[in-house]
Design an enzyme around this catalytic site. Structure first.
Site, PDB file in Angstrom:
ATOM      1  N   ASP A   1      40.152  33.931 -74.353  1.00 14.82           N
ATOM      2  CA  ASP A   1      39.429  32.717 -73.987  1.00 14.82           C
ATOM      3  C   ASP A   1      38.775  32.991 -72.638  1.00 14.82           C
ATOM      4  O   ASP A   1      39.465  33.095 -71.616  1.00 14.82           O
ATOM      5  CB  ASP A   1      40.426  31.549 -73.900  1.00 14.82           C
ATOM      6  CG  ASP A   1      39.747  30.242 -73.498  1.00 14.82           C
ATOM      7  OD1 ASP A   1      38.675  30.286 -72.856  1.00 14.82           O
ATOM      8  OD2 ASP A   1      40.296  29.175 -73.816  1.00 14.82           O
TER       9      ASP A   1
ATOM     10  N   TYR B   1      46.966  26.149 -70.600  1.00 13.85           N
ATOM     11  CA  TYR B   1      46.244  24.891 -70.799  1.00 13.85           C
ATOM     12  C   TYR B   1      46.947  24.032 -71.852  1.00 13.85           C
ATOM     13  O   TYR B   1      47.161  24.489 -72.983  1.00 13.85           O
ATOM     14  CB  TYR B   1      44.828  25.245 -71.232  1.00 13.85           C
ATOM     15  CG  TYR B   1      43.990  24.156 -71.868  1.00 13.85           C
ATOM     16  CD1 TYR B   1      43.437  24.342 -73.123  1.00 13.85           C
ATOM     17  CD2 TYR B   1      43.727  22.959 -71.197  1.00 13.85           C
ATOM     18  CE1 TYR B   1      42.641  23.367 -73.711  1.00 13.85           C
ATOM     19  CE2 TYR B   1      42.935  21.981 -71.784  1.00 13.85           C
ATOM     20  CZ  TYR B   1      42.392  22.188 -73.040  1.00 13.85           C
ATOM     21  OH  TYR B   1      41.617  21.220 -73.626  1.00 13.85           O
TER      22      TYR B   1
ATOM     23  N   ILE C   1      36.321  31.148 -71.116  1.00 14.96           N
ATOM     24  CA  ILE C   1      35.455  30.025 -70.780  1.00 14.96           C
ATOM     25  C   ILE C   1      35.238  29.804 -69.285  1.00 14.96           C
ATOM     26  O   ILE C   1      34.362  29.049 -68.898  1.00 14.96           O
ATOM     27  CB  ILE C   1      35.890  28.700 -71.439  1.00 14.96           C
ATOM     28  CG1 ILE C   1      37.159  28.136 -70.820  1.00 14.96           C
ATOM     29  CG2 ILE C   1      36.048  28.858 -72.924  1.00 14.96           C
ATOM     30  CD1 ILE C   1      37.450  26.731 -71.352  1.00 14.96           C
TER      31      ILE C   1
ATOM     32  N   LYS D   1      32.743  24.758 -68.811  1.00 17.45           N
ATOM     33  CA  LYS D   1      33.236  25.041 -67.466  1.00 17.45           C
ATOM     34  C   LYS D   1      32.209  25.797 -66.637  1.00 17.45           C
ATOM     35  O   LYS D   1      31.930  25.451 -65.502  1.00 17.45           O
ATOM     36  CB  LYS D   1      34.536  25.861 -67.531  1.00 17.45           C
ATOM     37  CG  LYS D   1      35.566  25.265 -68.447  1.00 17.45           C
ATOM     38  CD  LYS D   1      36.023  23.887 -67.987  1.00 17.45           C
ATOM     39  CE  LYS D   1      37.052  23.309 -68.949  1.00 17.45           C
ATOM     40  NZ  LYS D   1      37.498  21.976 -68.532  1.00 17.45           N
TER      41      LYS D   1
END
Lengths: 506, 486
Positions: free
Chosen positions: B236, B151, B238, B280
């Site tokens: 992470d 990302y 998410i 998300k």
């Protein structure tokens, strides 16, 4: 957790004390936490007077909310907006929100100046806003000058993760704690002598904890000082609309100085001037985390806006406040009434104190607190004397007030006492207790635990009362030690252990 | 201003480009901004496929809100709670909020693990959470290893104000972009050789932009590696609730749980941290609900103190706390989320497949596909990828994200988002792709060198983006909210 624990290296930041929570400012919470006042359930509990909250006009805001269901994304009237709002993460912020905040800032300054919505940058409360502006203006190791006494958390907000040094500009009661040019020069020189580059001067205007407003001449001279030295001036104006009586004449915003000196860049360079604002004090909404950085410097606006990603205002909250603050009629009434109620509360409180010979800084014209002069009650004119008196106030008089030392005040004996975070009944109880305490001492009731008397020249040994001694270590342990699920475990900044929200069922 | 602004007056941070916005990732917004698609008003406009949003289940949320007015402090049913919520700024957060988020995270993982509400620490979105974790774990100059592609926002979130470095571990299609242990070890060793002090490894699982998940064994091996080398493991997670197909998701929390329950206790939990958010999984990026969940008490306490810089609005905590406490709703939501994502993903990849466009097959999560357009490149280079991308934006009129913006070492891959639109728009997008492929049938044959078309050449000069008055993170210039009258 019985896992294998090797030594695990964290950052220096995670293990230093620059978060500032081990300051005595936070120790008073402990006593309050353990036994908080309640008018019926615990009438002899500790009254919280250490939290600068503005609870005086929340009824008006609630009333507005009830009459304006479309401002919410959860009501039948507003639900159609839910999706668009929930998706909106643009760091420019909702245009309506920025416009409404700009207007509110204008109204809060008596419409004497204009604010450009395009310069409104969001921050995670004033806490986030202060950190953000510092990151934009100063590098690791640079210095900011901050007049003392100052809000304790500036050390964290301005200096913790930014690694900027805070150099106090000392003020004292000889001139009602006004900032003097010599004091500024002394602080500036001190910084340069130690090899730090001074990058800015941060002023809180109106002042926390003094409650004073800078007069126009002083403000102009501070702007001139900054311009001359080519350093930034950050004006934290979060108490702008807490001026009681004659708000528009008492408070001069740095925005007015800019407006009036546009033709004289040698005395006033707007590229050096930035305002930090918030709705936590003026509107009494600290939970909504609405911080604002308003900079007159385009590069700072751009950079600040990018950094705001780390602490944007919830779009749900932006949406609500956009509607509320666009209601000009409501805003007008709120500001007027808030100022009136604060003035009235302040008047009642300070008069009540006066009646028992306690004076507060007379030049205070704003804020949610008084700056109380208890120098005459110190056994000795020292920080130890101040803290000893403070312990008595917390443990005997049962009022959590904030000792001047926690605000880096150079003169012992001053205390900040908040009055707007309670109802009138509670304030009366507080006054009664103070009356009883003062009268008790005057009568010389010879209570054994009375550690405090009228100031005499420092004569002999200090009389420490072991049983009154607050252990600072205990507070630290509770923060760094094992996490428990006690509902009483609290942020030192928001000690509301009895908030019904903490007892809410899951 | 009479006096020219002296750049040295601002911080190095303010003057530099650590904000990351000069990346090509953000260039596509420009075309979209100036010509955004709209069913009726602008049917030929650019379709936004560069924004990883989850718009598929708002109906469920709205339905719940209608039935639960007390979740809001603004409804007649809830306004009695207004005052207490408005003054609540305790950085521990509302207990109901923490409890609800902890339960939600557990439910997302099929209740195979539970989360301790006292370890739930708030942050300003995942953006703020990542920065906070970096501040807690590393000093300026120290580094985190990050598998590519990753990302683009990490460059800003982890590095900008923290001074921390990122060391990429390159992954490519030879292994379906799966992280190989030998690559991880090599990157770590290489960093050490270069006197870079590595403090941790950051995994995004499920992955953005790949949409893949790590299997349990790989995760265990990675955790063993970081444990052995005494470096942190940041996960992470998410996209954890966007896993829409087999195989089942394995969270690092399950690896931790397994290690503890088995009695092995081989993992030093002080090294393990999870970053989470509702942006998300629930589609609420505007609400700024970021979470740091660390198994390390010192990190947890430090992160909590830092959360003052980006607390979740108490109004939002209250609403989310109420919503996610409703177990029935959560189960229904998660089920619908999975089902609709699966359907949308299937329809989209099916449509692409029918015109010979392949996507990373192992993707079973996320809000996007990782599209393989290597065969359409004039040559295997970043320039060619960028040239193709310009064509996709300007001719096909789709804003997609080129792999280079994710630091992908292999040119020709594109991330294409599909969950931020309705079915109709997706069909229009597929139609355009079909048309494009038909027109460029020649190009679909094995690549041969063609002359580069200069008109397609993208100028890489670092443009300052802000003249377009947009956040690259949320380019919704045509969001009705931006046009709303005041």
């Amino acid at each position: 957790m019985e896992s294998v624990k090797g030594s695990c290296v964290l950052s220096k930041m995670a293990t230093n004390e620059r978060h500032g929570e081990n300051s005595p400012y936070f120790d008073g919470w402990k006593a309050y936490d353990a036994y908080p006042f309640h008018p019926t359930d615990r009438p002899d509990g500790v009254i919280q007077m250490g939290l600068a909250e503005n609870q005086l006009c929340l009824d008006m805001i609630r009333d507005w909310i009830e009459k304006n269901p479309q401002a919410s994304i959860c009501t039948p009237e507003g639900l159609h907006m839910f999706k668009d709002v929930a998706l909106f993460q643009d760091y420019h912020g909702l245009p309506r929100f920025r416009q409404a905040v700009a207007k509110f800032m204008e109204r809060g300054r008596g419409n004497k100046v204009r604010f450009d919505p395009e310069r409104i940058v969001m921050g995670g409360g004033a806490t986030g806003a202060n950190e953000l502006i510092t990151f934009c203006l100063a590098d690791d190791g640079d210095a900011f000058l901050v007049p003392s006494p100052y809000y304790p958390a500036f050390d964290r907000d301005l200096g913790w993760r930014t690694k900027v040094q805070i150099i106090p500009v000392h003020c004292n009661s000889s001139n009602n704690f006004q900032i003097t040019r010599p004091a500024l020069e002394t602080a500036y020189d001190q910084a340069t002598r130690t090899g730090s580059t001074v990058k800015g001067l941060v002023i809180a205007n109106p002042s926390n904890p003094l409650g004073t407003c800078l007069d126009r001449t002083t403000l102009e001279s501070l702007v001139a000082f900054a311009t001359e030295k080519r350093i930034h001036l950050v004006a934290d104006e979060i108490y702008a609309a807490t001026v009681f009586h004659n708000p528009t004449t008492q408070f001069v915003s740095v925005a007015e100085v800019i407006r009036d000196n546009a033709a004289d860049p040698a005395r006033c360079d707007p590229d050096l001037i930035h305002i930090v604002y918030s709705l936590s004090k003026d509107m009494g909404l600290p939970g909504l985390r609405v911080g604002v950085v308003y900079s007159y410097n385009d590069a700072v606006v751009r950079c600040g806006r990018r950094m705001s990603s780390f602490g944007l205002v919830s779009s749900q909250t932006q949406h609500l406040l956009a509607a509320m603050l666009s209601d000009e009629d409501f805003v007008g009434r709120l500001l007027l009434e808030s100022s009136r109620r604060l003035g009235e509360r302040h008047g009642r409180f300070s008069k009540g104190l006066e009646r028992v010979g306690i004076r507060c800084l007379e030049s205070s014209c704003a804020g949610l607190f008084v700056w109380m002069d208890l120098r005459h009650l110190l056994k000795e004119a020292s920080y130890e004397g101040e803290l000893a008196l403070w312990r008595v106030i917390v443990n005997e008089v049962k009022l959590n007030v904030s000792p001047g030392v926690s605000f880096h005040c150079v003169e012992p004996g001053w205390f900040r006492v908040c009055f707007a975070n309670m109802d009138e009944g509670t304030m009366e109880v507080a006054l009664q207790r103070i009356r009883a305490f003062i009268q008790g001492k005057e009568a010389g009731d010879g209570r054994e635990n009375n550690d405090v008397g009228v100031v005499k020249p420092p004569a002999g040994k200090k009389r420490w009362q072991k049983d009154l001694r607050l252990s600072f270590k205990t507070v630290r342990r509770s923060e760094e030690g094992h996490v428990s699920s006690s509902p009483l475990r609290m942020s030192p900044h928001s000690p509301i252990p009895r908030s019904p929200l903490l007892w809410a069922r899951n | 201003m009479v006096f020219k602004l002296n750049n040295q007056l601002l911080s190095r941070m303010a003057i530099g480009d650590g904000h990351g916005e000069n990346s090509s990732y953000f260039d596509g917004w420009k075309a979209y901004d100036s010509d955004p698609y709209h069913h009726q008003n602008n049917p030929d406009g650019v379709i936004q496929m560069g924004l990883a949003e989850n718009q598929l289940c708002f109906d469920k949320v709205e339905e719940w809100l209608k039935k639960n007015p007390a979740a809001s402090i603004c409804t007649p049913e809830g306004v009695a709670g207004f005052k207490d919520v408005a003054i609540f700024q305790d950085y521990h957060g509302l207990p109901q909020f923490r409890n609800a988020v902890a339960k939600f995270m557990g439910k997302v993982r099929g209740d195979r693990v539970s989360f301790d509400p006292d370890r739930i620490v708030m942050a300003g979105g995942a953006t703020g959470a990542h920065e906070t974790v970096a501040f807690c774990l590393a000093d300026p100059g120290e580094a985190l290893l990050v598998p590519t592609p990753y990302y683009p926002g990490f460059d800003r979130d982890l590095r900008w104000r923290t001074g921390v470095q990122l060391v990429p571990i390159e992954c490519d299609s030879a292994n379906n972009f799966k992280l190989r242990m030998e690559d991880l070890e090599a990157a770590y060793e290489m960093a050490k050789l270069n006197n870079i002090r590595v403090k941790g490894l950051l995994l995004t699982n499920p992955s953005n932009p790949l949409g893949t998940i790590l299997d349990g064994d790989t995760l265990r091996n990675i955790a063993a590696f970081t444990n052995e080398n005494n470096i942190h493991l940041i996960c992470d997670e998410i996209y954890s609730a966007t896993v829409f197909g087999k195989p089942d998701y394995v969270s690092i929390a399950e690896i931790v749980d397994e290690d503890r329950k088995s009695g092995r206790n081989g993992l030093n939990l002080d090294l393990i941290h999870i970053v989470y958010s509702l942006s998300k999984d629930m589609g609420f990026p505007g609400l700024r609900v970021g979470i740091v969940y660390s198994y390390n008490d010192v990190v947890m306490n430090c992160a909590r103190k830092m959360s003052s810089f980006g607390l979740v609005s108490a109004q939002t905590q209250h609403m989310i706390g109420s919503m996610l406490s409703d177990q029935e709703f959560v189960e229904e939501f998660l089920g619908a989320n999975r089902a609709r994502l699966a359907e949308r993903h299937g329809a989209f990849t099916g449509g692409l497949g029918r015109v010979g466009i392949r996507c990373l097959r192992s993707s079973n999560a996320g809000l996007f596909v990782w599209m393989d357009l290597r065969r359409l490149l004039k040559e295997q280079s970043v320039e060619a990828e960028t040239a193709l991308w310009r064509v996709i934006i300007n001719e096909v009129k789709l804003n997609v994200s080129p792999g280079s913006s994710f630091h992908c070492s292999e040119p020709g891959w594109f991330r294409v988002c599909f969950a931020n639109m309705d079915d109709e728009t997706m069909e229009v997008a597929l139609g355009r792709i079909r048309a494009f492929v038909a027109k460029h049938k020649e190009a679909m044959k094995p690549a041969r060198k063609l002359c580069a078309q200069s008109s397609l050449k993208l100028s890489f000069s670092g443009r300052i983006y802000d003249e377009f008055i947009m956040s690259p993170r949320s380019p919704i210039p045509q969001s009705p909210l931006v046009r709303a009258r005041t």
